[in-house]
Design a protein around this motif. Structure first.
Motif, PDB file in Angstrom:
ATOM      1  N   SER A  14       0.830  -1.201   0.000  1.00 33.81           N
ATOM      2  CA  SER A  14       0.000   0.000   0.000  1.00 33.81           C
ATOM      3  C   SER A  14       0.870   1.258   0.000  1.00 33.81           C
ATOM      4  O   SER A  14       0.631   2.195  -0.753  1.00 33.81           O
ATOM      5  N   TYR A  15       1.885   1.268   0.846  1.00 35.05           N
ATOM      6  CA  TYR A  15       2.791   2.408   0.914  1.00 35.05           C
ATOM      7  C   TYR A  15       3.508   2.604  -0.420  1.00 35.05           C
ATOM      8  O   TYR A  15       3.635   3.720  -0.914  1.00 35.05           O
ATOM      9  N   SER A  16       3.947   1.506  -1.004  1.00 33.65           N
ATOM     10  CA  SER A  16       4.662   1.576  -2.275  1.00 33.65           C
ATOM     11  C   SER A  16       3.801   2.209  -3.363  1.00 33.65           C
ATOM     12  O   SER A  16       4.265   3.060  -4.119  1.00 33.65           O
ATOM     13  N   ARG A  38      -8.820  -2.262 -15.873  1.00 29.50           N
ATOM     14  CA  ARG A  38      -9.756  -1.921 -14.803  1.00 29.50           C
ATOM     15  C   ARG A  38      -9.538  -0.492 -14.307  1.00 29.50           C
ATOM     16  O   ARG A  38     -10.044  -0.099 -13.267  1.00 29.50           O
ATOM     17  N   LYS A  39      -8.759   0.285 -15.067  1.00 30.51           N
ATOM     18  CA  LYS A  39      -8.492   1.710 -14.782  1.00 30.51           C
ATOM     19  C   LYS A  39      -7.648   1.930 -13.516  1.00 30.51           C
ATOM     20  O   LYS A  39      -7.685   2.995 -12.922  1.00 30.51           O
ATOM     21  N   ARG A  40      -6.900   0.918 -13.122  1.00 28.70           N
ATOM     22  CA  ARG A  40      -5.990   1.068 -11.988  1.00 28.70           C
ATOM     23  C   ARG A  40      -4.624   1.517 -12.500  1.00 28.70           C
ATOM     24  O   ARG A  40      -4.212   1.112 -13.582  1.00 28.70           O
ATOM     25  N   SER A  41      -3.949   2.327 -11.717  1.00 23.41           N
ATOM     26  CA  SER A  41      -2.606   2.773 -12.095  1.00 23.41           C
ATOM     27  C   SER A  41      -1.626   1.625 -11.963  1.00 23.41           C
ATOM     28  O   SER A  41      -1.623   0.904 -10.962  1.00 23.41           O
ATOM     29  N   ARG A  42      -0.773   1.474 -12.979  1.00 25.55           N
ATOM     30  CA  ARG A  42       0.274   0.454 -12.959  1.00 25.55           C
ATOM     31  C   ARG A  42       1.596   1.131 -13.283  1.00 25.55           C
ATOM     32  O   ARG A  42       1.756   1.723 -14.337  1.00 25.55           O
ATOM     33  N   TYR A  43       2.506   1.066 -12.329  1.00 22.92           N
ATOM     34  CA  TYR A  43       3.809   1.687 -12.491  1.00 22.92           C
ATOM     35  C   TYR A  43       4.775   0.704 -13.134  1.00 22.92           C
ATOM     36  O   TYR A  43       4.765  -0.482 -12.818  1.00 22.92           O
ATOM     37  N   ALA A  44       5.623   1.217 -14.008  1.00 21.46           N
ATOM     38  CA  ALA A  44       6.667   0.396 -14.622  1.00 21.46           C
ATOM     39  C   ALA A  44       7.937   0.562 -13.795  1.00 21.46           C
ATOM     40  O   ALA A  44       8.600   1.595 -13.858  1.00 21.46           O
ATOM     41  N   THR A  45       8.234  -0.436 -12.986  1.00 17.86           N
ATOM     42  CA  THR A  45       9.435  -0.378 -12.158  1.00 17.86           C
ATOM     43  C   THR A  45      10.213  -1.675 -12.316  1.00 17.86           C
ATOM     44  O   THR A  45       9.669  -2.700 -12.700  1.00 17.86           O
ATOM     45  N   SER A  46      11.477  -1.586 -12.004  1.00 21.60           N
ATOM     46  CA  SER A  46      12.308  -2.784 -11.924  1.00 21.60           C
ATOM     47  C   SER A  46      12.648  -2.978 -10.451  1.00 21.60           C
ATOM     48  O   SER A  46      12.264  -2.168  -9.604  1.00 21.60           O
ATOM     49  N   ARG A  47      13.406  -3.995 -10.165  1.00 23.69           N
ATOM     50  CA  ARG A  47      13.792  -4.235  -8.770  1.00 23.69           C
ATOM     51  C   ARG A  47      14.623  -3.082  -8.206  1.00 23.69           C
ATOM     52  O   ARG A  47      14.658  -2.866  -7.002  1.00 23.69           O
ATOM     53  N   LYS A  48      15.292  -2.332  -9.072  1.00 17.98           N
ATOM     54  CA  LYS A  48      16.137  -1.227  -8.602  1.00 17.98           C
ATOM     55  C   LYS A  48      15.326  -0.118  -7.960  1.00 17.98           C
ATOM     56  O   LYS A  48      15.854   0.640  -7.153  1.00 17.98           O
ATOM     57  N   GLU A  49      14.068   0.041  -8.342  1.00 21.74           N
ATOM     58  CA  GLU A  49      13.262   1.144  -7.804  1.00 21.74           C
ATOM     59  C   GLU A  49      12.244   0.706  -6.753  1.00 21.74           C
ATOM     60  O   GLU A  49      11.494   1.516  -6.251  1.00 21.74           O
ATOM     61  N   GLU A  50      12.243  -0.553  -6.428  1.00 22.10           N
ATOM     62  CA  GLU A  50      11.247  -1.038  -5.470  1.00 22.10           C
ATOM     63  C   GLU A  50      11.578  -0.585  -4.044  1.00 22.10           C
ATOM     64  O   GLU A  50      12.721  -0.293  -3.709  1.00 22.10           O
ATOM     65  N   HIS A  52      11.861  -2.235  -1.441  1.00 21.80           N
ATOM     66  CA  HIS A  52      12.781  -3.144  -0.744  1.00 21.80           C
ATOM     67  C   HIS A  52      14.216  -2.621  -0.781  1.00 21.80           C
ATOM     68  O   HIS A  52      15.035  -2.954   0.085  1.00 21.80           O
ATOM     69  N   GLN A  53      14.528  -1.782  -1.749  1.00 22.90           N
ATOM     70  CA  GLN A  53      15.879  -1.232  -1.842  1.00 22.90           C
ATOM     71  C   GLN A  53      16.222  -0.372  -0.624  1.00 22.90           C
ATOM     72  O   GLN A  53      17.390  -0.252  -0.257  1.00 22.90           O
ATOM     73  N   LEU A  54      15.210   0.219  -0.001  1.00 19.76           N
ATOM     74  CA  LEU A  54      15.472   0.994   1.219  1.00 19.76           C
ATOM     75  C   LEU A  54      16.022   0.095   2.321  1.00 19.76           C
ATOM     76  O   LEU A  54      16.849   0.518   3.124  1.00 19.76           O
ATOM     77  N   ARG A  55      15.570  -1.135   2.357  1.00 21.17           N
ATOM     78  CA  ARG A  55      16.062  -2.103   3.338  1.00 21.17           C
ATOM     79  C   ARG A  55      17.550  -2.367   3.109  1.00 21.17           C
ATOM     80  O   ARG A  55      18.342  -2.402   4.045  1.00 21.17           O
ATOM     81  N   TYR A  57      19.623  -0.373   1.558  1.00 20.22           N
ATOM     82  CA  TYR A  57      20.336   0.859   1.873  1.00 20.22           C
ATOM     83  C   TYR A  57      20.566   0.961   3.384  1.00 20.22           C
ATOM     84  O   TYR A  57      21.671   1.268   3.848  1.00 20.22           O
ATOM     85  N   TYR A  58      19.536   0.689   4.152  1.00 24.30           N
ATOM     86  CA  TYR A  58      19.630   0.709   5.609  1.00 24.30           C
ATOM     87  C   TYR A  58      20.736  -0.239   6.070  1.00 24.30           C
ATOM     88  O   TYR A  58      21.587   0.130   6.886  1.00 24.30           O
ATOM     89  N   ALA A  59      20.745  -1.450   5.528  1.00 25.77           N
ATOM     90  CA  ALA A  59      21.751  -2.438   5.919  1.00 25.77           C
ATOM     91  C   ALA A  59      23.156  -1.947   5.577  1.00 25.77           C
ATOM     92  O   ALA A  59      24.077  -2.090   6.387  1.00 25.77           O
ATOM     93  N   SER A  60      23.319  -1.362   4.403  1.00 22.10           N
ATOM     94  CA  SER A  60      24.649  -0.896   4.011  1.00 22.10           C
ATOM     95  C   SER A  60      25.124   0.244   4.906  1.00 22.10           C
ATOM     96  O   SER A  60      26.301   0.298   5.272  1.00 22.10           O
ATOM     97  N   VAL A  61      24.224   1.138   5.280  1.00 23.38           N
ATOM     98  CA  VAL A  61      24.587   2.247   6.166  1.00 23.38           C
ATOM     99  C   VAL A  61      24.972   1.710   7.547  1.00 23.38           C
ATOM    100  O   VAL A  61      25.954   2.152   8.150  1.00 23.38           O
ATOM    101  N   MET A  62      24.221   0.746   8.042  1.00 29.71           N
ATOM    102  CA  MET A  62      24.521   0.167   9.349  1.00 29.71           C
ATOM    103  C   MET A  62      25.888  -0.511   9.343  1.00 29.71           C
ATOM    104  O   MET A  62      26.694  -0.327  10.259  1.00 29.71           O
ATOM    105  N   LEU A  63      26.174  -1.301   8.312  1.00 33.89           N
ATOM    106  CA  LEU A  63      27.466  -1.989   8.236  1.00 33.89           C
ATOM    107  C   LEU A  63      28.610  -0.992   8.109  1.00 33.89           C
ATOM    108  O   LEU A  63      29.644  -1.143   8.763  1.00 33.89           O
ATOM    109  N   ALA A  64      28.440   0.022   7.275  1.00 33.71           N
ATOM    110  CA  ALA A  64      29.485   1.040   7.114  1.00 33.71           C
ATOM    111  C   ALA A  64      29.716   1.792   8.414  1.00 33.71           C
ATOM    112  O   ALA A  64      30.831   2.257   8.681  1.00 33.71           O
ATOM    113  N   GLY A  65      28.678   1.885   9.235  1.00 31.48           N
ATOM    114  CA  GLY A  65      28.788   2.574  10.517  1.00 31.48           C
ATOM    115  C   GLY A  65      29.333   1.713  11.640  1.00 31.48           C
ATOM    116  O   GLY A  65      29.438   2.159  12.771  1.00 31.48           O
ATOM    117  N   GLY A  66      29.662   0.457  11.324  1.00 30.73           N
ATOM    118  CA  GLY A  66      30.274  -0.408  12.325  1.00 30.73           C
ATOM    119  C   GLY A  66      29.324  -1.299  13.100  1.00 30.73           C
ATOM    120  O   GLY A  66      29.731  -1.962  14.051  1.00 30.73           O
TER     121      GLY A  66
END
Length: 121
Positions: A14-16, A38-50, A52-55, A57-66
């Motif tokens: 829903s948030y996405s 059915r007149k619903r909006s459909r976005y054209a995205t790949s896995r790069k824009e989903e 889940h990428q925020l997850r 990113y969060y993991a990479s920031v945490m690891l870089a931060g020690g």
């Protein structure tokens, strides 16, 4: 973890569809949505824009931060830190970089002089 203003939990899909993807359109990252039969909006995205990428990113920031892999596994809800390590090991700071920084910090730090003893530290 997150709630809408009416105190209901935010569901990722829903948030996405209502927040994340419209923000990507506004930023010019993805095109405006098409309408399905059915007149619903459909976005054209790949896995790069989903969302889940925020997850990741969060993991990479945490690891870089020690943050340890064990702690990160807990934060991400992984039962097995080994799984977290397998997924995110490539994001961990390299041991060569850490070793280089350690020796640089030791060898190239400003010398302090202790007056009265004739010794340097």
């Amino acid at each position: 973890m997150f709630r809408w203003t009416d105190d209901r939990f935010v569901k990722a899909r829903s948030y996405s569809e209502t927040v994340w993807k419209p923000a990507l359109v506004a930023a010019g990252v993805i095109p405006a949505p098409d309408k399905d039969p059915r007149k619903r909006s459909r976005y054209a995205t790949s896995r790069k824009e989903e969302l889940h990428q925020l997850r990741h990113y969060y993991a990479s920031v945490m690891l870089a931060g020690g943050v340890s892999v064990k702690e990160l596994a807990e934060y991400l809800g992984h039962a097995d830190p080994g799984f977290t390590l397998r997924v995110y090991a490539h994001m961990m700071p390299g041991s060569y970089d850490r070793a280089r920084r350690a020796i640089d910090d030791r060898l190239f730090r400003p010398h302090r002089v202790s007056y009265g003893t004739g010794t340097e530290q």
